[in-house]
Design a protein around this motif. Structure first.
Motif, PDB file in Angstrom:
ATOM      1  N   GLY A 162      -4.371   0.034  -1.282  1.00  0.00           N
ATOM      2  CA  GLY A 162      -3.502   0.268  -0.130  1.00  0.00           C
ATOM      3  C   GLY A 162      -4.135   1.106   0.959  1.00  0.00           C
ATOM      4  N   GLN A 163      -5.250   1.776   0.642  1.00  0.00           N
ATOM      5  CA  GLN A 163      -5.864   2.696   1.608  1.00  0.00           C
ATOM      6  C   GLN A 163      -6.333   1.991   2.876  1.00  0.00           C
ATOM      7  N   LYS A 164      -7.034   0.873   2.737  1.00  0.00           N
ATOM      8  CA  LYS A 164      -7.547   0.182   3.921  1.00  0.00           C
ATOM      9  C   LYS A 164      -6.398  -0.223   4.840  1.00  0.00           C
ATOM     10  N   ASN A 165      -5.352  -0.794   4.261  1.00  0.00           N
ATOM     11  CA  ASN A 165      -4.189  -1.191   5.050  1.00  0.00           C
ATOM     12  C   ASN A 165      -3.507   0.018   5.670  1.00  0.00           C
ATOM     13  N   ALA A 166      -3.463   1.125   4.950  1.00  0.00           N
ATOM     14  CA  ALA A 166      -2.847   2.349   5.473  1.00  0.00           C
ATOM     15  C   ALA A 166      -3.583   2.846   6.712  1.00  0.00           C
ATOM     16  N   VAL A 167      -4.913   2.832   6.661  1.00  0.00           N
ATOM     17  CA  VAL A 167      -5.702   3.290   7.816  1.00  0.00           C
ATOM     18  C   VAL A 167      -5.539   2.309   8.977  1.00  0.00           C
ATOM     19  N   GLN A 168      -5.589   1.022   8.688  1.00  0.00           N
ATOM     20  CA  GLN A 168      -5.414   0.020   9.739  1.00  0.00           C
ATOM     21  C   GLN A 168      -4.051   0.164  10.405  1.00  0.00           C
ATOM     22  N   GLN A 169      -3.002   0.275   9.602  1.00  0.00           N
ATOM     23  CA  GLN A 169      -1.652   0.327  10.146  1.00  0.00           C
ATOM     24  C   GLN A 169      -1.412   1.600  10.952  1.00  0.00           C
ATOM     25  N   SER A 170      -1.837   2.740  10.434  1.00  0.00           N
ATOM     26  CA  SER A 170      -1.628   3.994  11.144  1.00  0.00           C
ATOM     27  C   SER A 170      -2.439   4.034  12.442  1.00  0.00           C
TER      28      SER A 170
END
Length: 191
Positions: A162-170
């Motif tokens: 989930g980290q990559k998506n978290a950075v992309q989304q934020s």
């Protein structure tokens, strides 16, 4: 003995590091999220330029929540470039073309100069100076600071997945908010 233990620990972490470049699939992330941004429209700019420090920006971090062996790499300039070329942003400006030189005779050149980018406390934090130049003369300049929505739950429950998506989304959220503020400022000015 203590120094030896520290040295061995550093070498072990370095040898076991898994690098994750956030930008690699960011263009696809933007495609998958087309229409999620409701940017106002403007005709105040038709070109953009990223300063060298913005274009070459690289930020690395580790997050305990997703495993310290993972090294997360954010290349903000590339992500900003991808965002500016996205369907949502292109529609907001009518057309926005990247140029390689900021000294041209443009009728509306946006100059993006990253002041800072961090990913801390489960969210992106961006400070970005944006100027509008006409025929080589700066007619508008403002520094925008925006925090992306925090993504702690995604990071805690999905870990490294989930980290990559978290950075992309934020990061996308923060960029979108900055662009929305910029467009409103440009539309409300007498440029």
């Amino acid at each position: 003995m203590r120094i030896l233990l520290i040295a061995v620990s550093v070498l072990w972490i370095s040898a076991c590091t898994i690098q994750h470049v956030i930008e690699q699939d960011y263009p696809q992330y933007l495609v998958n999220n087309t229409g999620s941004t409701n940017l106002p429209r403007t005709d105040k700019a038709s070109e953009y330029f990223l300063t060298p420090n913005t274009q070459q920006h690289r930020y690395e971090f580790r997050a305990v929540a997703t495993g310290y062996a993972n090294l997360w790499i954010v290349e903000f300039g590339k992500m900003l470039d991808d965002s500016l070329m996205s369907t949502d942003v292109q529609n907001a400006f009518g057309s926005l073309k990247k140029v390689s030189d900021s000294s041209g005779n443009s009728r509306g050149l946006l100059i993006f100069d990253l002041q800072s980018y961090t990913f801390e406390d489960f969210g992106a934090h961006i400070t970005l100076k944006i100027s509008l130049s006409r025929s080589g003369e700066v007619v508008f300049s403002k520094t925008y600071t925006q925090d992306g929505k925090t993504q702690g739950g995604k990071m805690m429950w999905a870990g490294a997945f989930g980290q990559k998506n978290a950075v992309q989304q934020s990061t996308k959220f923060a960029i979108d908010e900055i662009l929305q503020q910029l467009i409103l400022d440009l539309n409300n000015s007498t440029l």
